[in-house]
Design an enzyme around this catalytic site. Structure first.
Site, mmCIF file in Angstrom:
data_model
loop_
_atom_site.group_PDB
_atom_site.id
_atom_site.type_symbol
_atom_site.label_atom_id
_atom_site.label_comp_id
_atom_site.label_asym_id
_atom_site.label_seq_id
_atom_site.Cartn_x
_atom_site.Cartn_y
_atom_site.Cartn_z
ATOM 1 N N ASP A 7 71.183 31.061 32.742
ATOM 2 C CA ASP A 7 70.944 32.291 31.812
ATOM 3 C C ASP A 7 72.341 32.520 31.249
ATOM 4 O O ASP A 7 73.558 32.051 31.511
ATOM 5 C CB ASP A 7 70.817 33.423 32.845
ATOM 6 C CG ASP A 7 70.469 34.644 31.837
ATOM 7 O OD1 ASP A 7 69.829 34.581 30.771
ATOM 8 O OD2 ASP A 7 71.261 35.733 32.434
ATOM 9 N N ASP A 9 73.249 36.079 29.130
ATOM 10 C CA ASP A 9 73.871 37.456 29.137
ATOM 11 C C ASP A 9 74.103 37.703 30.543
ATOM 12 O O ASP A 9 73.236 37.550 31.559
ATOM 13 C CB ASP A 9 72.989 38.445 28.348
ATOM 14 C CG ASP A 9 72.933 38.233 27.123
ATOM 15 O OD1 ASP A 9 73.787 37.247 26.497
ATOM 16 O OD2 ASP A 9 72.236 38.613 26.413
ATOM 17 N N ASP A 204 71.215 36.107 36.674
ATOM 18 C CA ASP A 204 71.497 37.801 37.096
ATOM 19 C C ASP A 204 70.410 38.472 37.041
ATOM 20 O O ASP A 204 70.652 39.714 37.556
ATOM 21 C CB ASP A 204 72.850 38.071 36.380
ATOM 22 C CG ASP A 204 72.255 38.660 34.914
ATOM 23 O OD1 ASP A 204 71.687 37.886 34.297
ATOM 24 O OD2 ASP A 204 72.573 39.786 34.451
#
Length: 261
Positions: A7, A9, A204
């Site tokens: 990922d 961001d 996250d």
């Protein structure tokens, strides 16, 4: 062969500043080791291309929560598609979101209704990057303005035959796609090159759970969503630090098998 799926961001990029500086050494170490780093993000193709240029990345990537996998020419020693499209087209998603909001009696604010400046403010982005974020194809980020009606709205989205997920800042409505399905498609292509492939996944947010569940070694990068991610993917390791610092340490330890630096 090892593959790193990550990922952006809140994971490779800092949630607040979008800096990847703490991960620079790990990115270079992966490059020297010949390990592809495959961005798997909710960002648009235009945004992802921006970050690929900034980080020097030349590997395939997945955009808009698995809406499409993009394969640069020459990646594989055989003819491969330039793009694998799994998502539902953007205008269809926007119409479904608006119908679901009316059916649930809940106010929402999607990217389609925002100006570039409003997207910049909502996502803490510079204007030029907010413009890239508006170039959507397969995913509509949105905010729920009547949070008490969230459950009703999400049920109405499902009744439309669509999926929803949640990232670090926004809810997202998508079609019948997710990050895992797109990653699996790329894994199968790499297996045509080398049958034994070890996969590592970093994320996250809630929307990273399918990806983490699909890889051999899942890593939850410390964030406010960590507890939920651990519930969804109990076998995931958790970094000690958030963002690119945590990402970097886990890459050196779990992927490269050596201390940082």
């Amino acid at each position: 062969m090892k593959l790193v799926f990550t990922d952006l961001d809140g994971t490779l990029l800092d949630h607040d500043t979008y800096s990847f500086e703490p991960a620079r050494a790990a990115l270079e170490a992966l490059r020297q080791a010949g390990v592809p780093v495959i961005f798997v993000t909710s960002k648009t193709r235009a945004e992802t291309e921006f970050w690929r240029a900034r980080t020097g990345n030349r590997d395939p990537f997945v955009t808009e929560n698995g809406g499409a996998a993009v394969i640069p020419a020459g990646t594989f020693p055989f003819e491969a598609p330039e793009e694998i499209v799994l998502g539902t087209r953007y205008p269809v998603l926007v119409a479904a979101l608006e119908r679901a909001a009316r059916a649930a009696g809940v106010r929402v604010r999607g990217f389609h209704s925002l100006s570039v400046r409003e997207v910049a403010e909502a996502a803490s982005l510079p204007l030029e990057q907010a413009e890239l974020a508006k170039r959507r194809e397969f995913d509509e980020p949105f905010e729920i303005l009547d949070e008490a009606g969230a459950a009703a709205l999400l049920a109405a989205i499902e009744a439309e035959g669509m999926r929803w997920t949640r990232g670090g800042r926004f809810y997202h409505i998508t079609g019948n796609n997710d990050k895992a399905a797109a990653a699996r498609g790329l894994i199968e292509l790499y297996r045509r090159v080398e049958p034994e492939v070890a996969t590592f996944g970093f994320g996250d947010g809630w929307n990273d759970a399918p990806l983490l569940d699909a890889v051999d070694v899942p890593v939850a990068v410390l964030s406010p969503a960590t507890q939920r991610l651990r519930e969804l993917v109990p076998r995931a390791a958790v970094t000690r630090l958030p963002g690119p610092a945590g990402w970097s340490a886990a890459v050196f330890e779990l992927v490269l098998g050596r201390p940082a630096g």
